[in-house]
Design an enzyme around this catalytic site. Structure first.
Site, PDB file in Angstrom:
ATOM      1  N   THR A 158       4.836   2.328  -4.013  1.00 59.72           N
ATOM      2  CA  THR A 158       4.027   1.510  -4.920  1.00 59.72           C
ATOM      3  C   THR A 158       3.948   2.086  -6.331  1.00 59.72           C
ATOM      4  O   THR A 158       3.485   1.413  -7.233  1.00 59.72           O
ATOM      5  CB  THR A 158       2.580   1.393  -4.396  1.00 59.72           C
ATOM      6  N   SER A 169       0.837  -1.201   0.000  1.00 59.43           N
ATOM      7  CA  SER A 169       0.000   0.000   0.000  1.00 59.43           C
ATOM      8  C   SER A 169       0.868   1.245   0.000  1.00 59.43           C
ATOM      9  O   SER A 169       1.937   1.266   0.623  1.00 59.43           O
ATOM     10  CB  SER A 169      -0.867  -0.024   1.265  1.00 59.43           C
ATOM     11  N   LYS A 170       0.376   2.267  -0.685  1.00 61.78           N
ATOM     12  CA  LYS A 170       1.198   3.491  -0.753  1.00 61.78           C
ATOM     13  C   LYS A 170       1.363   4.138   0.624  1.00 61.78           C
ATOM     14  O   LYS A 170       2.227   4.974   0.820  1.00 61.78           O
ATOM     15  CB  LYS A 170       0.621   4.464  -1.771  1.00 61.78           C
ATOM     16  N   ARG A 171       0.512   3.721   1.568  1.00 57.28           N
ATOM     17  CA  ARG A 171       0.669   4.260   2.919  1.00 57.28           C
ATOM     18  C   ARG A 171       1.920   3.717   3.610  1.00 57.28           C
ATOM     19  O   ARG A 171       2.423   4.304   4.549  1.00 57.28           O
ATOM     20  CB  ARG A 171      -0.557   3.939   3.771  1.00 57.28           C
ATOM     21  N   ARG A 172       2.389   2.548   3.131  1.00 58.42           N
ATOM     22  CA  ARG A 172       3.542   1.936   3.805  1.00 58.42           C
ATOM     23  C   ARG A 172       4.720   1.649   2.873  1.00 58.42           C
ATOM     24  O   ARG A 172       5.844   1.508   3.335  1.00 58.42           O
ATOM     25  CB  ARG A 172       3.113   0.614   4.462  1.00 58.42           C
TER      26      ARG A 172
END
Ligand code: GLU
Length: 510
Positions: free
Chosen positions: A258, A252-255
């Site tokens: 990507t 995920s782009k949160r982590r």
């Protein structure tokens, strides 16, 4: 049967490596069986879809050497290939379902839906909607419509029995209908939902194999029911293992980084990235690890798809990239590729304003702007934490910077400046002495350098985001509990409490 496959990305964000991964297998599958592979743009989420994201999908896939036979940009016999241009088609088809009694108009107001959701939560039920408008008479429906009441159109899901379908990767899937909602097919603004539009389009575009990520398998019963309700032949479903981060959670782009552009801008070879992505979902005989797309197309065997999630390990990608570089590039190729990557006039022209008045000799050029050309920055707590900050506090600052930039939907110099002020105000800390030094360190891996915001602009959104994430990870991350607290505080715009030095400074409760 003519094999026809597709990818159907929604243009709502940066081009995701998962899109390249799924596109690759759709391409390989179609090519192996002499079929066609197409792109359909699923832009029915009017608020989040942007033309720039659509362009970036094409740009990113082309960089990966993924070519399609039909699509919005090149046309084809089953167009239009952009869903926002197919609204009349969905209208005709929904009328057919209504006539057949397979769908119904639902007049639930937002208040009613909220009540139902709360009730369902309390009683531990899965579905929030209690189907209260499913059995209205024709007259009741007509009367409500006459009054101008707004409605959505829902799918009539059987109340008993179970849904069965074959997944060519996972085998037979059985889901009790009691676990499936009366899915909304047409929203109150007349736009279709993903489920409805995708099924209608897959049928009309003669898609023979729906090859997509595992996250869609729970939607498949609704799709199967739609095919059956129309009396259409079902396609063959193939749900591919998801890409996982090293924490075992969905990439995920949160982590994780990507965006395909992150890998391009960090100097990976597209051939190596694609080879790496193919390893995520498939294994060649003899565990062969390095091969070209052409080799994969020739040797392709659908029974060799993986069944469970695959770890997207950047260290392994770097290893593979090096193997590729050694085996496939001559020294001259290497020089050409390096030039094309960052050692070219276009990139250097952007850097000139940063260095023009700041270097005494050319020898200082690289000293000043090394961070634009390197991937591994020399992080340390000492570097990333301003005086008296704990590593976690520095991580919180970076996390809020990411949120602020995402909310602004822009990561340019101006937005970063705005974000850094916003975050300083939020925590009631010093912008100049505390927030900026953290950003400097995260972006450049050093305490001093050229102007911060302009530097981030040149580094680009994707590498900047990755550096913030890497710094947060280096600092030890943010615990789930803290993250929840921070999210709540961020929404309330009141974050002083995270920087109080001792309990006597706790705010007095009103
Ligand atoms: N629009 C969906 C997505 O963004 C497509 C899912 C599918 O392939 O059916 O991934």
């Amino acid at each position: 049967m003519t094999v026809r496959t597709r990818i159907a990305p929604s243009p709502t964000g940066e081009p995701h490596v998962g899109t390249a991964y799924i596109a690759l297998f759709n391409l390989v599958f179609a090519r192996h069986f002499g079929g066609k592979f197409l792109i359909r743009i699923e832009d029915t989420d009017q608020k989040r879809s942007l033309p720039i994201y659509e362009e970036n999908i094409y740009k990113a896939l082309k960089w990966c050497n993924i070519e399609w036979d039909e699509g919005p940009d090149i046309g084809g016999p089953y167009g239009p290939y952009r869903q926002s241009e197919r609204l009349d088609i969905y209208q005709t088809h929904i009328q057919e379902l209504l006539k057949k009694g397979k769908a119904y108009k639902c007049f639930a107001t937002p208040e009613e839906l909220k009540e139902m959701r709360e009730l369902a939560e309390k009683s531990g039920q899965k579905s929030g909607y209690d189907r209260r408008y499913r059995n209205l008479t024709e007259e009741e429906v007509a009367a409500r419509e006459k009054k101008g009441e707004s409605y959505v159109i829902r799918l009539k899901v059987p109340l008993t029995g179970e849904c069965q379908f074959e997944d060519a990767i996972k085998g037979r899937i059985t889901v009790p209908w009691s676990e499936v909602d009366d899915q909304v097919l047409i929203k109150s603004d007349g736009f279709p939902t993903y489920h409805f539009a995708a099924v209608v389009d897959d049928h009309l575009m003669k898609i023979s194999h729906v090859i997509r990520g595992d996250e869609w398998i729970t939607s498949a019963p609704k799709h199967v029911l739609l095919y059956d309700s129309f009396g259409w032949e079902r396609p063959i479903f193939m749900h591919m293992p998801l890409l996982l981060g090293k924490d075992g959670r969905k990439l995920s782009k949160r982590r994780n980084p990507t965006s395909i552009f992150y890998y391009r801008d960090s100097g990976f070879l597209p051939e190596a990235l694609i080879n790496f992505l193919s390893l995520m979902g498939y294994s060649m005989p003899g565990d062969k690890e390095i091969y070209s797309v052409q080799e994969l197309i020739e040797a392709f065997d659908p029974s060799r798809f993986g069944k469970s999630g695959a770890f997207f390990d950047i260290t392994k990608l770097e290893w593979l990239n090096q193997k590729y570089l050694i085996a496939h590039l001559t020294e001259d190729d290497l020089l050409q590729r390096l030039k094309a990557w960052a050692f070219n006039d276009k990139f250097f022209k952007k850097i000139m304003p940063l260095v023009h008045t700041r270097i005494k000799t050319f020898g200082e050029f690289m000293e000043l702007v090394d961070f634009l050309f390197i991937n591994h920055l020399p992080y340390s707590n000492e570097l990333l934490c301003p005086k008296e900050f704990t590593p976690e506090q520095a991580a919180l600052v970076l996390q809020c910077i990411i949120w602020s930039l995402d909310a602004q939907q822009s990561w340019d110099a101006e937005s970063l400046e705005k974000a850094s002020h916003e975050v300083a105000d939020f925590f009631a800390i010093s912008h100049k002495k505390e927030v900026m030094p953290i950003l400097f360190a995260a972006i450049m891996g050093k305490k001093f350098g050229p102007p911060l915001y302009a530097s981030a602009d040149i580094l680009g959104k994707d590498r900047t985001r990755a550096r913030f994430l890497n710094s947060i990870e280096f600092l030890g991350g943010v615990s789930n509990k803290k993250m929840n607290k921070l999210t709540a505080a961020w929404n309330k715009k009141e974050g002083k409490e995270f920087f109080l030095k001792n309990p006597s400074q706790q705010p007095v409760k009103e």
